[in-house]
Design a protein around this motif. Structure first.
Motif, mmCIF file in Angstrom:
data_model
loop_
_atom_site.group_PDB
_atom_site.id
_atom_site.type_symbol
_atom_site.label_atom_id
_atom_site.label_comp_id
_atom_site.label_asym_id
_atom_site.label_seq_id
_atom_site.Cartn_x
_atom_site.Cartn_y
_atom_site.Cartn_z
ATOM 1 N N MET A 1 -14.620 -19.860 43.998
ATOM 2 C CA MET A 1 -14.076 -20.541 45.177
ATOM 3 C C MET A 1 -13.373 -21.830 44.755
ATOM 4 N N LYS A 2 -12.120 -21.960 45.155
ATOM 5 C CA LYS A 2 -11.353 -23.176 44.907
ATOM 6 C C LYS A 2 -11.188 -23.937 46.223
ATOM 7 N N LEU A 3 -11.461 -25.221 46.169
ATOM 8 C CA LEU A 3 -11.271 -26.070 47.342
ATOM 9 C C LEU A 3 -10.012 -26.914 47.146
ATOM 10 N N LEU A 4 -9.092 -26.793 48.081
ATOM 11 C CA LEU A 4 -7.879 -27.599 48.071
ATOM 12 C C LEU A 4 -8.002 -28.607 49.203
ATOM 13 N N VAL A 5 -7.819 -29.884 48.881
ATOM 14 C CA VAL A 5 -8.026 -30.927 49.877
ATOM 15 C C VAL A 5 -6.821 -31.859 49.907
ATOM 16 N N ASP A 6 -6.261 -32.002 51.080
ATOM 17 C CA ASP A 6 -5.169 -32.960 51.299
ATOM 18 C C ASP A 6 -5.708 -34.019 52.243
ATOM 19 N N SER A 7 -5.976 -35.203 51.703
ATOM 20 C CA SER A 7 -6.654 -36.237 52.481
ATOM 21 C C SER A 7 -5.794 -37.472 52.662
ATOM 22 N N GLY A 8 -5.617 -37.841 53.921
ATOM 23 C CA GLY A 8 -5.047 -39.139 54.243
ATOM 24 C C GLY A 8 -6.165 -40.068 54.644
ATOM 25 N N SER A 9 -5.822 -41.157 55.288
ATOM 26 C CA SER A 9 -6.850 -42.082 55.765
ATOM 27 C C SER A 9 -7.459 -41.608 57.080
ATOM 28 N N THR A 10 -6.662 -40.889 57.885
ATOM 29 C CA THR A 10 -7.128 -40.451 59.194
ATOM 30 C C THR A 10 -7.965 -39.184 59.102
ATOM 31 N N LYS A 11 -7.456 -38.192 58.386
ATOM 32 C CA LYS A 11 -8.141 -36.896 58.302
ATOM 33 C C LYS A 11 -7.909 -36.266 56.945
ATOM 34 N N ALA A 12 -8.763 -35.302 56.634
ATOM 35 C CA ALA A 12 -8.631 -34.523 55.401
ATOM 36 C C ALA A 12 -8.640 -33.044 55.771
ATOM 37 N N ASP A 13 -7.638 -32.314 55.316
ATOM 38 C CA ASP A 13 -7.566 -30.867 55.526
ATOM 39 C C ASP A 13 -8.120 -30.161 54.299
ATOM 40 N N TRP A 14 -9.031 -29.201 54.543
ATOM 41 C CA TRP A 14 -9.696 -28.464 53.471
ATOM 42 C C TRP A 14 -9.385 -26.974 53.608
ATOM 43 N N ILE A 15 -9.019 -26.337 52.506
ATOM 44 C CA ILE A 15 -8.859 -24.888 52.471
ATOM 45 C C ILE A 15 -9.580 -24.351 51.238
ATOM 46 N N ALA A 16 -10.413 -23.355 51.444
ATOM 47 C CA ALA A 16 -11.085 -22.678 50.332
ATOM 48 C C ALA A 16 -10.387 -21.349 50.092
ATOM 49 N N ILE A 17 -10.018 -21.092 48.830
ATOM 50 C CA ILE A 17 -9.350 -19.839 48.475
ATOM 51 C C ILE A 17 -10.053 -19.195 47.291
ATOM 52 N N ASP A 18 -9.819 -17.876 47.130
ATOM 53 C CA ASP A 18 -10.305 -17.210 45.927
ATOM 54 C C ASP A 18 -9.176 -17.168 44.895
ATOM 55 N N ASP A 19 -9.383 -16.453 43.788
ATOM 56 C CA ASP A 19 -8.395 -16.449 42.713
ATOM 57 C C ASP A 19 -7.087 -15.781 43.102
ATOM 58 N N ASP A 20 -7.117 -14.957 44.141
ATOM 59 C CA ASP A 20 -5.899 -14.277 44.593
ATOM 60 C C ASP A 20 -5.165 -15.060 45.686
ATOM 61 N N GLY A 21 -5.703 -16.198 46.039
ATOM 62 C CA GLY A 21 -5.078 -17.004 47.083
ATOM 63 C C GLY A 21 -5.521 -16.630 48.484
ATOM 64 N N LYS A 22 -6.504 -15.743 48.596
ATOM 65 C CA LYS A 22 -7.026 -15.373 49.911
ATOM 66 C C LYS A 22 -7.817 -16.539 50.493
ATOM 67 N N VAL A 23 -7.547 -16.866 51.746
ATOM 68 C CA VAL A 23 -8.219 -17.990 52.395
ATOM 69 C C VAL A 23 -9.634 -17.585 52.792
ATOM 70 N N LEU A 24 -10.614 -18.355 52.345
ATOM 71 C CA LEU A 24 -12.018 -18.093 52.647
ATOM 72 C C LEU A 24 -12.481 -18.879 53.872
ATOM 73 N N PHE A 25 -12.077 -20.111 53.971
ATOM 74 C CA PHE A 25 -12.304 -20.878 55.193
ATOM 75 C C PHE A 25 -11.368 -22.075 55.223
ATOM 76 N N ILE A 26 -11.150 -22.576 56.428
ATOM 77 C CA ILE A 26 -10.324 -23.764 56.653
ATOM 78 C C ILE A 26 -11.136 -24.722 57.516
ATOM 79 N N THR A 27 -11.138 -25.986 57.150
ATOM 80 C CA THR A 27 -11.845 -26.965 57.962
ATOM 81 C C THR A 27 -11.139 -28.312 57.863
ATOM 82 N N GLN A 28 -11.612 -29.262 58.611
ATOM 83 C CA GLN A 28 -11.019 -30.600 58.610
ATOM 84 C C GLN A 28 -12.135 -31.626 58.735
#
Length: 282
Positions: A1-28
């Motif tokens: 599981m890879k976690l990609l996080v784009d975080s500003g000061s207001t909010k952080a967007d999180w996406i978990a993907i597998d090795d094929d780029g399939k989205v496992l979950f999205i949260t904020q």
């Protein structure tokens, strides 16, 4: 599981993907800016999100792109927190500009890449290396063209009686403008920059109002002059943008750039979709 996080000061967007780029979950979550948050506040924001806390031992890699992570000290600070929290993960912490670069540029493309959201930033990407000429001093001293700058203008104009009565009335309808409430938000609570940025939506909504139009023009002009024009080749390469301010003021931004002979490139509200494609092949 890879976690990609784009975080500003207001909010952080999180996406978990597998090795094929399939989205496992999205949260904020709330934003994770180490310049304005303590160690415990960051941990609290991680723990309050169920998807993050329940998967912390399943994460193999975390790629964190965050506001406030432009110095080695802050990168190391966040890396240490994540290594202890995501015990099985390889951790890479970079400033949020890299997320914007990877999302907006083509392979080996030379471009100037900007962030205009809660805060602001600007870098030159030579196709492989990121170059910055302006070291940010944070929201109090810098952040031209950002959401928090717009909020500062609105509050000052309201209290100094510089905006027209109808606009002031509308502002008072949408926000609690009690001075004690405002001072508590600015000086007692975390993320005062994010609080100031909440006013940006109002400014954009009323962008045809003479006062709002003036402030938007003033701030975008300052950003172009103080950030983009620092680079000698600013007329030779496309200028890409990421962030809500750039996205919702694209027309005003494009008109400002056109006057300076600058080519507007891609404008994205957020970079996460591009990051999925970029990291799926790591």
């Amino acid at each position: 599981m890879k976690l990609l996080v784009d975080s500003g000061s207001t909010k952080a967007d999180w996406i978990a993907i597998d090795d094929d780029g399939k989205v496992l979950f999205i949260t904020q979550s709330l934003g994770l800016n180490p310049e304005v948050l303590s160690h415990d506040q960051i941990l609290d924001r991680l723990n309050e999100k169920f998807d993050i806390s329940q998967n912390k031992t399943n994460v193999s890699h975390i790629y964190f792109y965050g506001a406030g992570c432009g110095t080695d000290r802050m990168k190391n600070y966040m890396t240490d927190i994540f290594k202890k929290y995501f015990k099985n993960a390889t951790v890479l912490v970079q400033e949020d500009t890299f997320a914007a670069v990877f999302a907006t540029t083509a392979k080996n493309e030379k471009a100037i890449v900007c962030i205009l959201g809660t805060g602001s930033n600007c870098s030159y990407f030579d196709g492989s290396v990121l170059h910055q000429k302006v070291q940010s001093l944070g929201y109090i001293a810098m952040d031209d063209g950002s959401g928090n700058r717009f909020g500062r203008h609105l509050l000052r104009a309201y209290y100094f009686n510089k905006m027209d009565a109808e606009l002031a009335k509308e502002l008072a309808k949408e926000f609690d403008l009690d001075p004690d409430y405002i001072k508590n938000k600015l000086y007692k609570e975390p993320n005062p920059n994010a609080y100031l940025a909440t006013f940006a939506k109002f400014l954009i909504k009323h962008k045809e109002n003479a006062y709002c139009k003036k402030i938007i023009k003033k701030e975008l002009k300052a950003f172009v002059k103080n950030y983009i024009m620092q680079f000698d080749n600013y007329k030779e390469v496309p200028v890409h943008f990421v962030g809500s301010i750039a996205f919702y003021l694209k027309d005003e931004l494009e008109a400002m750039l056109l006057k300076k002979g600058i080519k507007l490139g891609n404008v994205l509200r957020r970079p996460l979709d591009g990051l999925i494609a970029y990291h799926a092949v790591d």
